[in-house]
Design an enzyme around this catalytic site. Sequence first.
Site, mmCIF file in Angstrom:
data_model
loop_
_atom_site.group_PDB
_atom_site.id
_atom_site.type_symbol
_atom_site.label_atom_id
_atom_site.label_comp_id
_atom_site.label_asym_id
_atom_site.label_seq_id
_atom_site.Cartn_x
_atom_site.Cartn_y
_atom_site.Cartn_z
ATOM 1 C CD GLU A 164 8.407 48.760 42.005
ATOM 2 O OE1 GLU A 164 7.700 48.400 42.960
ATOM 3 O OE2 GLU A 164 8.000 49.560 41.126
ATOM 4 C CD GLU A 168 4.791 45.501 46.870
ATOM 5 O OE1 GLU A 168 4.528 46.689 47.151
ATOM 6 O OE2 GLU A 168 4.301 44.927 45.880
#
Length: 365
Positions: A164, A168
Amino acid sequence: MSFKLSIPLVLSLLASFSAVSAQQCNATSLCPSSAPCCSEFGFCGTGDFCLGGCNPLASNTLTSCMPEPVCQNANLTFSDTSRILSNATYFDGNATKYDWVVNSGTIINSTSGELAMILTEDNGGTRLSSTRYVHYGQITARLKTGRWGGVVTAFITMSDIKDEIDWEFPGDQTTEGQSNFFWQGVVPQKTVGETHGNLSDTFSNYHDYTIDWQQDTLTWLIDGQTVRTLKRSDVTGDDGVSRYPSTPSRVQLSIWPAGINSSGQGTIDWAGGLINWDDPDYKAAGHFYALVESVSVTCADSKSNPSDAQSYVYGKNASAFSPQVTVTNETTVNNGAGSLRALAGANVWTAIGASAVMALGALLV
């Protein structure tokens, strides 16, 4: 930190799939042959379970999951939703028909060509996943974030074995973004996330957020300016294992509710506290939202792959420490529930180390 789905929502999604086993799965507890595919939620099944997010290292065999649609250079915009499948459970693996699937939640296509991802108190947030995978390349999302405590906007890449890479934007911190990465879903004892500030308001202004993911170097950029660089050698341990994202990944866009009572306190604090569902913005619009104008993808392997390359497949010797991926001409289309394919006889060229769509004019704050 990836998009989180509530337990009731996960159960409802599972119930909608074609065949479900009660058995959970992971790398040490593989799925049975009767329900061979380990879904992204860690349950065994067939049909949809064998498509995007299917974990080959936790499935019955490495060839239980369907091949992953190969990367293609693209500049994806949202003037309409014709290239977005609004219910991911109906996706059959044909990436020539759709660019995105909606895994959960609700999207709005605005009159100005923006895609709005919607969060309500009831829908648990919205997540879209690309139908094609990227195995190294440069991905840029042009977006506007939310601005509310407890609400997280995210642009990430996620592989089927949980490699990943993140951009964010938690809570009401609208002058900064956070970069992060994970290797095969392992959460380190000490976070490797970093915060990058001095941005003009990320709710009011579009910014270009880039993940430049190459075989030996990972770079995060904002508006074309490098803000962080990670080298593969930085995360290669004394044991020789490189804990660096290295497997084909889908691009995912989301808005999700971190600030809810079922979240851990650390997650709630990180996201800026519990969500205020009485916020004037929420009362006025009936939802929180984040906007996406475009996503561009430049594939690192586009020149080396044959012109008729169709898919990525995990190789026979793939393991958690040394996942091997091959580029093949195997079909990615799953013709019916439980339709599996065998690697035998495939033409393998290259081994590479490893919800509803709302109408126009919906109210935005």
